[in-house]
Structures are given as C-alpha cells and as structure tokens.
Design an enzyme around this catalytic site. Structure first.
Site, PDB file in Angstrom:
ATOM      1  N   ASP A  53     -25.625-135.171  49.475  1.00 52.14           N
ATOM      2  CA  ASP A  53     -26.210-134.058  49.243  1.00 52.14           C
ATOM      3  C   ASP A  53     -27.254-134.225  49.078  1.00 52.14           C
ATOM      4  O   ASP A  53     -28.323-133.299  49.309  1.00 52.14           O
ATOM      5  CB  ASP A  53     -25.503-133.037  49.306  1.00 52.14           C
ATOM      6  CG  ASP A  53     -24.323-132.799  49.229  1.00 52.14           C
ATOM      7  OD1 ASP A  53     -24.149-132.580  50.881  1.00 52.14           O
ATOM      8  OD2 ASP A  53     -23.146-131.997  48.599  1.00 52.14           O
ATOM      9  N   ASP A  75     -23.296-130.804  46.320  1.00 55.97           N
ATOM     10  CA  ASP A  75     -22.829-131.119  44.765  1.00 55.97           C
ATOM     11  C   ASP A  75     -22.655-132.468  45.349  1.00 55.97           C
ATOM     12  O   ASP A  75     -22.890-133.416  43.932  1.00 55.97           O
ATOM     13  CB  ASP A  75     -21.793-130.272  44.192  1.00 55.97           C
ATOM     14  CG  ASP A  75     -20.949-131.139  44.473  1.00 55.97           C
ATOM     15  OD1 ASP A  75     -20.873-131.497  46.246  1.00 55.97           O
ATOM     16  OD2 ASP A  75     -19.784-131.027  44.292  1.00 55.97           O
ATOM     17  N   ASP A 130     -22.595-127.646  51.835  1.00 52.66           N
ATOM     18  CA  ASP A 130     -21.265-128.249  51.862  1.00 52.66           C
ATOM     19  C   ASP A 130     -20.564-128.465  51.760  1.00 52.66           C
ATOM     20  O   ASP A 130     -20.597-126.745  51.090  1.00 52.66           O
ATOM     21  CB  ASP A 130     -22.221-129.925  50.863  1.00 52.66           C
ATOM     22  CG  ASP A 130     -21.114-130.563  50.423  1.00 52.66           C
ATOM     23  OD1 ASP A 130     -20.923-131.527  51.992  1.00 52.66           O
ATOM     24  OD2 ASP A 130     -20.748-131.530  49.512  1.00 52.66           O
TER      25      ASP A 130
END
Length: 794
Positions: free
Chosen positions: A684, A680, A480
């Site tokens: 996600d 995080d 991410d």
C-alpha cells in the site's frame, strides 16, 4: 528526521527562491531568480548586500545540533532577525528559527563554537535563550507581570485623561484649577514612561526587526503610531499648548499587548498535545539485576535492559513482556479508553499505565526511539510545517501592512489639509490600527493547531496541518482490504499438500515477511510446535507474494529434491514463475475460494507443491463506516491485490465497488485527485504516497507509516469519518475567521478614513477582532472525541 509537506505539482506554479511559497505570477531579478512578491525580491537584494556566509564543515565528526528555546520574540520578523544573525555567526552551518515554537534548531561546528556562545549571541540581540538542559525562561509569567504593572499605569492615565476631557467638555475649566491640570498632565507623562519601557520596547524591537527585513508589519505600525502620539504629547507639554495623547499611546500599547497575551495562550494550547506525551514518560526506571533492583534515570537506559514495572506505574520504555500479566491503559497513545490485557510475549509502549499487573519488561526502544517519542516528534514537526492556506494568508498579511501604511498616509494628507496636523495624525493612527492584519494572522494557524491536538487526543497523528486542509477536500475514499477492512489476525483454515513438510517450509520463508497472511501462517505453524528455519535469502514481490531460499543442508533434510527457490503467493505468481498446477491443487483452491477463503500457493522445482487456505472476517464496524462515509457524499471503493472471486464476495458483503487483482502501480492509477487511501500493507506504500491523503492503520508496516500523511493509532475504522468531519469543521472555522477578518478590515478602514473612529476605539476594535477569531478557533477544543468521553465537556 525531517518531514516536508508537498503539494501536487502544477506546470503553472513557480516557487519563490526566498520564502518557498508557490506563485502563479512570479517576479524575477536580473539573474532570473523567481520571487512571489515585490517584498521577497527586495529582501533578497538586501541580503545579497551582506549575505550570511555558511560555515564550511571541514570535519563531519565535529558537526553537532542543538535546539535553543527562545523568548521575547513578538512576530515572525523577530524570528527572521535571530535566524539571520545566527547564520552569520562563525561556526554555524544552518539555523532554523520558528516563531510558533519559539525555538531555534542549529547545526554548528563544535571545533569553532558551542551552545553557550550561540546562546550569548542571541542574548546580544535583546532576546532570551536557554539551552536544552536549562530551565526555560518563563516568558508567560514575566509578560503577565509586565502587563499587570502596565495595566495599573494605563488605568491611571485613562482616569486622569477622562477627568481632563470632562473638564473641557462640560465647561468646568477655571484658572484656579489649571495648576492641578498641569500637575496631572505631568503625572500622565511619568506613568506613561514605564508602560513604554515595559511593553513598548519589545514592540519597538519587533518593528525595527521587520524594517530590517524589508517587510514592515503590525509592530511597525504600532511603533509609528504610539511613539508619534507620545512624542507629539511631550512636545505640546513643553510648549504649553496643544492636545496631549499620553492615554491614547499607553492604551494602544496595552491593548496590543493584551492581543499578544491571547496569542501566547493560543500557542500554549496548541503545544499541549506534545507536552502531554513528554510529561507522561517517567523520569526513573527500575532495572532488574542479579543482585537487586536498581533505580536509574531513564536517560541511562539502553535497549536490552530488563525492567520491573509495578502496578500503577507507567512503562518507561517500549518493550516486550518477559513475565507478568495484567491490564494496561494505552489511551495516551491510542485514545482508546478501554484497557488492553497483556501477557508474556506482548509488546508494551512507554507512557502507558500498568493498571494491575507486575511486569518484567525487556526494553526494545528508549527515549526518542519509543512510540511516544516518535509521536511527539511527528506532532512537533507538524506544528513547524506550514499548510498552503497558511502560506497564502502569510502572503496576504505581508501585503496588507504596506497597504495600511499607504492608506494612513493618504488619510493624513487629506485630514491635515482639512482640519490640521493633529487631526490628520489621529486619523492616520486610527487607520494604521484598524488595518493591522493581526486577526488575519491568527485566523488560520490557531484553528489548525487545535484541530491537530484534538486528532492526537482521539488517536490520530497528522504529519502536518496541510493534511487537514487536503482531507477536507476529499471526494473519494479508497480502502485496502486485508488488515484494513478485514479483522486481523487471519487464521489458517486448512493446508493441502502431498508433502508432510510443506508447513515448515512455507512458514520458514514467510517468517521474514510483514504481510498479515504471512504472520497468520507463521502463527499457525508455531501453534503446531513446528521449528522454523532461517532463510539464506528472501525477497518480497508486491501484490504477488514472496520468494526465498532455505540453506542447502536444511532444505535437503526436509525434502531431498528441494534446491531451487521457494515461491509463495498468488496463482499469478505461480504462473509468472512457470510453476505447473496439479489438478488436485487447483480443485482444492477452487473449493476454498468458493467458501470465501484466501488461498496461498507454494511451489518449487517447477510445480505447485501445496496450498494454504486462510479465512478472514469483516471488521464489525466496516459496514457502519461505509454507510457513514456515503451519507457524507463521498464516493467509496476497495482496492485489493486479491483474486477477482474474492473481490466479488467482498463487493456483495460491503455494498461498495471492489477492484481486485491489482498490482501496486494499478492501485496508484485508480487514485484520482481529491482521493484518500486507507491501508496498512507493504504494497500500500505507493498508493498511500500517491493519494491526496494517505491514512495508515496503527498495525501498518514501516513503509506504510512513512508514506502516510495520517497514522491511525487506534485500530478502529470509525476514525476515518471522524477525521473527515474534524477536517471539514476545522476548515469551516478557518473560512469564518478569514471572512470576519476581511469584512472587519474593509469596514473598519472605511470608518477610520472617514474620521469616525478615534485611535483608542480602533485599538479596541483590533483586540475585539483578535478575540473573535481566537474564541471561534478555540471552539475546536470542544469538538467531541471519537469515543464521546471527553473530560473537557463534563
């Protein structure tokens, strides 16, 4: 909380209804129950003859749980026997006995039974049990003393036996020396009895438990072999002729017990990470009261209490600093050797050390609810969980024991026909010993346990040993962007709107969000001295933004026309909700995007009212980490919900493919098999759960932590390649140990069946094999930590 390690489902796999292992070739009984092997099928039929009747809990208020610490268990069959008997005990609803942890987790009806009665029930089976508030039985010290005493007896038997054998070999036998030989043979009997009592009875009990289970194991083989040799020797001593094998019997038991000692040391080492956390939380704390400071037990603390922590002391709770400033050593939790500076308003964690400040802390979590408590629980549960490879090895070990019995029987029949009963018995005993699967049973779990401990020391918490196995197979790693590859916190670079109250409105709604962009906006608003308003409703829309509604009174005082919901997020959210985009807003957003800023839109009453530009910087270690991962042959990618223009900029910066403007379900579709996901944010969570292995950064949200297989307590991306290296090294040693165990058994069995190995040498070989796999696994203790500062290597 119970954690379950899951595998990717396959249509061709079935699950055994007894042991829970997956199988490609299931067996079934008349009712259609599925089993992975004949042993499970037979044990199931055995249990049905006298099934454990579960307790029906009439009153849920009477349900209680207790964990008993057990002692005297030699193998998984002992654990099975204890568990089965506890399940059959009146008042017990469930009993989960773990041989590795030497513990029994019990759920019982307090109106029917109690922990003391359950402890007594375990002791009637011949095992030790202690309650949580009692000092645990020190099995290690007791076993060491029994081993020491038995070692002296065994040494006596071996010296005397060697003298008697030398007398026969070198022709020193005379009628005059025969009475002395008879005396020493009786002494060998006398000294072998304490060895059988001190070391042999636990093995006999374990062998008997495995027979009751329907799955004979190592201890069954040892019981058959040693007690047969002892019985034959007693018979020959009584009739006055024939070979005596007291030294063989005692040496076999002694060597097997030495192997057990090595196993105990290995278990102790694997639990070190959990014990280290528990030992670092203080037993007492200083509570600040109106009258004076008061020393109390940590067990009496409650959230909201105000505590004083002096320089050099450890924080007893998780909390927020009410006053004080100084450096804190957080290496216990994060593995980071450099101290962190903390001041009023910052959070601190239990078990960390106050280096030089004088703090007053408001407790937010105590006991098991603290970060240290949660990590300890996760590590504890990881040791309970079994990886797929461990399950496969357990299944193989279960098959090897009946195979060893079969081969020993064949060897006995052949050598009995060739050289007589005694030679047949000795060859059969050699086959039993050399074919024992003890090295195979140690090969996998010990390596994985020590690797799990090593990861914890560097600041990575694995939810199960299966995570290591899956991580070693990873071929792709996806990241991410926000908060993972970018450095937090982000900063507001500009606010553009025709409304003077735009920042107060946006920050008030965003104050309910956990997204890093929302936190940056709230932080900026507070720095401007803006008071925030509590929304009356709030909803997060993954990958798009948020929507909230302010109380009508407050909303009208800010903007008279503001009565509809406030939408904050991406341009796609504005378009999806039908909000029109004024030309000046669009131009400003384009300008900011061209400068590399992230643009957050805000609107209500049918139009976009303002935009906020936020800047983020790439983590200092991000490019180096990408290079390290590529050098390991891994395919990389970045998955983000940001707009395409931002994705292109990051792709140029990082030099890896970036897929932008992705919804959560689209992120999941990008994750192929054998892919790891590092993230995080709240959006996600699905991707972390769908990946082969999910890794959550330490500042991740609760959803991310729940979904992830690995929690990175240290805010450092270098943890990712380090963990991959650790997993690969761990699995390499597992393969080495398994390879050795297989080769050792094949060669050893062949030599034993050929009559080329005496029982004592077979026992030596068995222990040597266990020492080899144990020492190879223990090398994981020397695996370098992430920062390279490892006291074990000094």
């Amino acid at each position: 909380m119970t954690l379950t390690a899951t595998l990717f489902p396959t249509d061709s796999l079935s699950t055994c209804s007894l042991c829970g292992l997956s199988t490609l070739h299931p067996l079934t009984n008349d009712r259609g129950d599925v089993f992975c092997c004949p042993s499970c099928k037979e044990v199931s039929a055995l249990l049905e003859e006298s099934p454990a009747k579960p307790t029906v809990l009439v009153n849920e208020a009477d349900v209680e749980n207790v964990t008993l610490t057990l002692g005297g268990m030699w193998c998984s069959s002992c654990a099975w026997l204890v568990g089965e008997q506890l399940k059959r005990t009146r008042g017990v609803a469930s009993a989960d006995v773990n041989f590795i942890q030497q513990q029994a987790n019990l759920t019982y009806d307090a109106s029917i039974t109690n922990p003391k009665l359950l402890k007594k029930r375990v002791k009637t089976l011949g095992y030790k049990a202690t309650l949580p508030n009692e000092k645990p039985y020190d099995e290690e010290e007791s076993f060491y003393m029994r081993l020491l005493i038995s070692g002296v007896m065994v040494l006596h038997d071996m010296i005397v036996g060697a003298g008697i054998y030398a007398r026969e070999i070198f022709g020193w036998a005379t009628p005059e020396s025969q009475p002395l030989v008879d005396f020493f043979q009786v002494m060998m009997l006398v000294t072998s009895i304490p060895v059988l009592l001190l070391l042999g009875l636990p093995i006999l009990r374990a062998g008997f438990a495995s027979l009751l289970r329907g799955q004979p194991n190592l201890h069954t083989l040892i019981t058959i072999g040693t007690f047969s040799a002892f019985g034959l020797s007693v018979y020959h001593l009584i009739i006055g002729h024939g070979g005596l094998y007291f030294d063989t019997a005692t040496m076999l038991i002694f060597l097997v017990s030495v192997g057990r000692w090595l196993e105990m040391q290995a278990h102790k080492s694997s639990n070190k990470a959990v014990m280290k956390l528990l030992e670092q939380i203080p037993d007492t704390a200083t509570v600040v009261t109106n009258e004076a400071d008061k020393e109390v037990s940590v067990s009496d603390l409650k959230p909201g209490m105000r505590l004083r922590v002096r320089p050099g002391a450890r924080f007893p709770v998780d909390g927020l600093i009410a006053s004080g400033e100084g450096d804190v050593d957080e290496s216990l939790l994060t593995g980071e050797p450099r101290p962190a500076s903390h001041r009023e308003g910052d959070s601190v964690k239990a078990g960390t050390i106050n280096l030089d400040g004088s703090f007053e802390v408001i407790a937010t979590a105590v006991g098991e609810s603290t970060m240290a408590g949660q990590i300890g629980r996760l590590l504890h549960e990881a040791l309970w969980a079994r990886s797929p490879l461990e399950g496969l090895v357990d299944k193989l070990s279960a098959w090897m024991t009946p195979i060893a019995l079969t081969l020993a029987t064949i060897a006995f029949l052949i050598w009995n026909a060739i050289s007589g009963f005694e030679q047949g018995l000795l060859v059969a005993l050699s086959v039993l010993l050399i074919a024992c699967p003890c090295a195979l049973g140690l090969a996998t779990p010990l390596t994985l346990w020590l690797s799990l401990e090593r990861a914890a020391e560097s600041g990575a918490i694995l939810r199960s040993t299966a995570s290591l196995e899956r991580l070693a197979k990873v071929e792709k790693v996806f990241f991410d962007k926000t908060g993972t590859l970018s450095q937090l916190p982000m900063k507001v670079q500009g606010v553009f709107s025709n409304s003077a109250k735009i920042l107060q409105i946006v920050a008030s709604v965003e104050n309910e969000s956990e997204h890093p962009l929302a936190k940056a906006i709230v932080e900026y608003a507070k720095s401007q001295g803006i008071d925030l308003i509590k929304p009356e409703s709030f909803k997060s829309i993954p990958a798009l933004g948020v929507v909230g509604r302010l109380p009508i009174t407050n909303a009208r005082s800010l903007i008279p026309s503001l009565q509809s919901p406030v939408y904050i997020g991406s341009a796609r959210l504005m378009s999806a909700e039908g909000l029109t985009m004024p030309e000046e807003m669009s131009k400003q957003a384009e300008t900011w995007r061209g400068a590399g800023l992230v643009v957050v839109y805000a609107g209500w009453d049918g139009q976009v009212v303002g935009v906020v530009g936020l800047g983020e910087t790439i983590r200092a270690e991000a490019k180096e980490v990408m290079t390290q991962l590529q050098s390991r042959g891994l395919e990389l990618g970045v998955l983000t919900g940001d707009e395409s223009s931002a994705g292109e900029r990051w792709q140029r910066t990082l030099g890896v493919p970036v897929q932008a403007a992705l919804m959560p379900d689209e992120k999941m579709k990008r994750l192929s098999q054998n892919a790891a996901m590092v993230g995080d944010g709240i959006n996600d969570g699905p991707a972390l759960a769908a990946a082969t292995v999910g890794l959550a950064m330490n500042h991740g949200t609760d959803v991310a932590r729940t979904a992830a297989d690995i929690v990175l307590m240290r805010d450092d991306l270098k943890m990712v390649p380090w963990l991959i290296d650790l997993s690969r090294e761990s699995m390499k040693r597992v393969r080495q140990n398994l390879g050795w165990a297989v080769v050792y058994n094949l060669v050893g069995v062949a030599l034993a069946m050929a009559g080329l190995l005496q029982p004592v040498f077979s026992a030596f070989a068995m222990v040597a094999s266990s020492i080899f796999v144990t020492s190879n696994a223990m090398k994981m203790n020397n695996y370098p930590l992430l920062d390279g500062n490892d006291p074990k290597l000094d």
